[in-house]
Design an enzyme around this catalytic site. Structure first.
Site, short mmCIF file in Angstrom:
data_model
loop_
_atom_site.label_atom_id
_atom_site.label_comp_id
_atom_site.label_asym_id
_atom_site.label_seq_id
_atom_site.Cartn_x
_atom_site.Cartn_y
_atom_site.Cartn_z
N GLU A 163 26.93 -11.25 -4.38
CA GLU A 163 27.19 -11.55 -5.78
C GLU A 163 27.85 -12.92 -5.94
O GLU A 163 28.58 -13.38 -5.06
CB GLU A 163 28.10 -10.48 -6.38
CG GLU A 163 27.46 -9.11 -6.47
CD GLU A 163 28.35 -8.08 -7.12
OE1 GLU A 163 29.42 -8.47 -7.66
OE2 GLU A 163 28.01 -6.89 -7.11
N GLY A 166 24.52 -17.27 -6.89
CA GLY A 166 23.40 -17.94 -7.53
C GLY A 166 22.04 -17.53 -7.01
O GLY A 166 21.07 -18.29 -7.14
N VAL A 167 21.94 -16.34 -6.42
CA VAL A 167 20.64 -15.87 -5.92
C VAL A 167 20.18 -14.62 -6.67
O VAL A 167 19.36 -13.85 -6.20
CB VAL A 167 20.69 -15.59 -4.40
CG1 VAL A 167 20.83 -16.89 -3.62
CG2 VAL A 167 21.81 -14.62 -4.04
N SER A 169 21.70 -11.66 -7.91
CA SER A 169 22.02 -10.26 -7.60
C SER A 169 21.85 -9.40 -8.84
O SER A 169 21.49 -8.21 -8.73
CB SER A 169 23.45 -10.16 -7.07
OG SER A 169 24.39 -10.64 -8.04
N SER A 170 22.10 -9.96 -10.01
CA SER A 170 22.00 -9.18 -11.25
C SER A 170 20.57 -8.76 -11.53
O SER A 170 20.31 -7.60 -11.89
CB SER A 170 22.56 -9.97 -12.43
OG SER A 170 21.85 -11.19 -12.60
N ALA A 172 18.12 -8.43 -9.36
CA ALA A 172 17.73 -7.45 -8.35
C ALA A 172 18.23 -6.06 -8.72
O ALA A 172 17.50 -5.05 -8.60
CB ALA A 172 18.28 -7.85 -6.98
N ASP A 214 14.39 -14.97 -13.03
CA ASP A 214 15.02 -14.13 -12.02
C ASP A 214 14.38 -12.75 -11.97
O ASP A 214 14.04 -12.22 -10.91
CB ASP A 214 16.51 -13.98 -12.31
CG ASP A 214 17.26 -15.30 -12.27
OD1 ASP A 214 16.67 -16.31 -11.83
OD2 ASP A 214 18.43 -15.33 -12.69
#
Length: 484
Positions: A163, A166-167, A169-170, A172, A214
């Site tokens: 978390e 910047g990848v 996680s939200s 996903a 995203d």
């Protein structure tokens, strides 16, 4: 555990989750599940933003790689109307690991409650605010699709998507949960609907004004490919296969990133301010309906990214203010077309740079996509790397950089002459998070050297993102049951 149905790709994280879950159930640690009833498993990965980033909300082309790290969700029907969610990632943290709410909370009679009311409810308790990403799906499905829920559900979440890096996680988490809920209640949703509904969860329940790239990557991303998405609003193009000669890595800067932060939001508002001013300069028909600004735009179709850099520089750039007070803008222009943000009268917004960035970024992304599809020579790698450096500079001009990410990018640039790394840029919403790296294949030694240099200068050892995995569409849904 016995697999009852589901044609899914065998993935180590899923196999471990099922094994651990089976042990827990057999030992009586049920997390609210009934071990005699079937359980559905879903999975969605995070993403590495290779090119495009914050230009998604302005209609740009973006290139995204689904990462190896993912969120896994288990779901089972309940006999009552409770929603019970357990997050294994919240164990031993400052947050509560469990959240429970009645389905009936989301309805006034048969009418779903307003998004604003749900957002306020989840934000009032920081320890359980994470549950909005999961429970919010029930309200969005009721509001947007008029779906009904005859019974409650028990959900278990485990994620290895870090978390605040910047990848995404939200996204996903949202996609894994939405896929699980749709499967449990037999809702018929297309993969694109899954992504767009998850974006609504984040925009309207969580309150983060993110674009759609995203969620689309978490659904449609394919292993060893870059998902190409034209965000107008979510048009999938042919994926870009990552050439065998190159590889993408991610290094975490150690600075926590959040798209709900003020910097990201103000830059987004500034971009929509710029579009509104450009529409005025171009003589487009502008109207206000129910407090919303509407622009009849047959030229650029409502998206800044459709302007060419040359047109912008020659005719428009000099007419945009570097910044403007919110109250002054509202008095002169009325409002913006963004459905998820609004202008704060008391705030001063940068306009020129947030408007300029998506126009140039869209051009850079298209060039990147064209170049990477050709045989990739070292000369081409240098050009691709320069496009990434330009993208990073655009973030900084918008005020979305950070000292740590700037340092990582500069270390990559300095090492270019004697290493296999050719480009670097900040990712996602900026203001910290992860830096994406472009390198030759099997360049892990060069990346590790960069990692050590950053550790020596900052005392922080970056998390390394390496490898990719399939989105939820390709993983599918798995139904399992404890073997008795």
């Amino acid at each position: 555990m016995k697999i009852l149905s589901g044609k899914t790709q065998a993935l180590p994280d899923v196999e471990k989750f099922i094994s651990d879950f089976g042990v827990s159930l057999s030992q009586g640690k049920a997390f609210g599940f009934d071990s005699s009833q079937p359980i559905t498993i879903t999975r969605a990965p995070g993403r590495l933003d290779v090119m495009g980033g914050i230009a998604d909300y302005s209609g740009a082309l973006v290139l995204q790689m689904p990462i190896r790290e993912a969120t896994i969700c288990a779901i089972q029907a309940r006999s009552d109307r409770q929603i019970r969610i357990t997050s294994l990632n919240r164990k031993n943290s400052a947050h509560d690991a469990e959240f429970e709410i009645s389905l009936d909370y989301f309805f006034q009679g048969k009418t779903p409650i307003a998004y604003e009311d749900a957002q306020q409810f989840f934000q009032q308790n920081e320890k359980t605010s994470w549950a909005a990403y999961v429970a919010g799906a029930f309200l969005v499905l009721a509001q947007e699709k008029n779906f009904h829920f005859p019974h409650g559900a028990t959900l278990l979440i485990r994620s290895n998507v870090p978390e605040g890096k910047g990848v995404s996680s939200s996204a996903a988490l949202e996609v894994a949960a939405m896929e699980a809920i749709a499967a449990l209640y037999n809702f018929s949703l297309t993969p694109e609907e899954i992504a767009l509904l998850c974006q609504k969860v984040e925009n309207f329940i969580v309150g983060a004004p993110c674009g759609v790239m995203d969620q689309m990557t978490a659904v449609f991303g394919r292993e060893n490919e870059l998902m190409a998405l034209l965000c107008q609003p979510a048009q999938l193009l042919a994926p870009v296969k990552i050439p065998d000669e190159i590889e993408f890595f991610g290094l975490d800067s150690g600075v926590r990133h959040s798209v709900s932060g003020a910097d990201y939001t103000s830059v987004r508002v500034g971009a929509f301010m710029g579009y509104r001013i450009i529409a005025e300069l171009a003589g487009l028909k502008i109207s206000a309906e129910k407090g919303k600004t509407r622009i009849n735009d047959p030229r650029w179709h409502g998206y800044l990214a459709n302007l060419s850099p040359s047109i912008f520089e020659q005719f428009l750039a000099q007419q945009l203010p570097p910044e403007i007070k919110g109250s002054e803008f509202l008095e002169k222009y009325g409002g913006i077309t963004d459905p998820v943000t609004q202008v704060n009268p008391g705030r001063t917004y940068a306009v020129l740079n947030p408007t300029k960035h998506p126009i140039y970024e869209n051009f850079r992304v298209k060039a990147f996509a064209n170049l990477i599809e050709k045989p990739v020579s070292e000369k081409t790698l240098h050009i691709l790397g320069e496009l990434m450096y330009q993208s990073h500079a655009g973030y900084s001009a918008c005020g979305l950089g950070s000292d740590a990410t700037d340092l990582l990018v500069e270390l990559a640039r300095q090492s270019e002459t004697n290493s296999a790394i050719f480009g670097a840029k900040i990712t996602g919403g900026g203001s910290g998070g992860t830096v994406a790296l472009l390198s030759k294949k099997s360049a892990l030694e060069s990346v590790e050297k960069l990692r050590q240099q950053f550790l020596q200068k900052t005392g922080y050892s970056p998390y390394l993102f390496q490898g990719s995995s399939p989105g939820s569409r390709w993983f599918g849904r798995m139904k399992i049951k404890l073997i008795e």
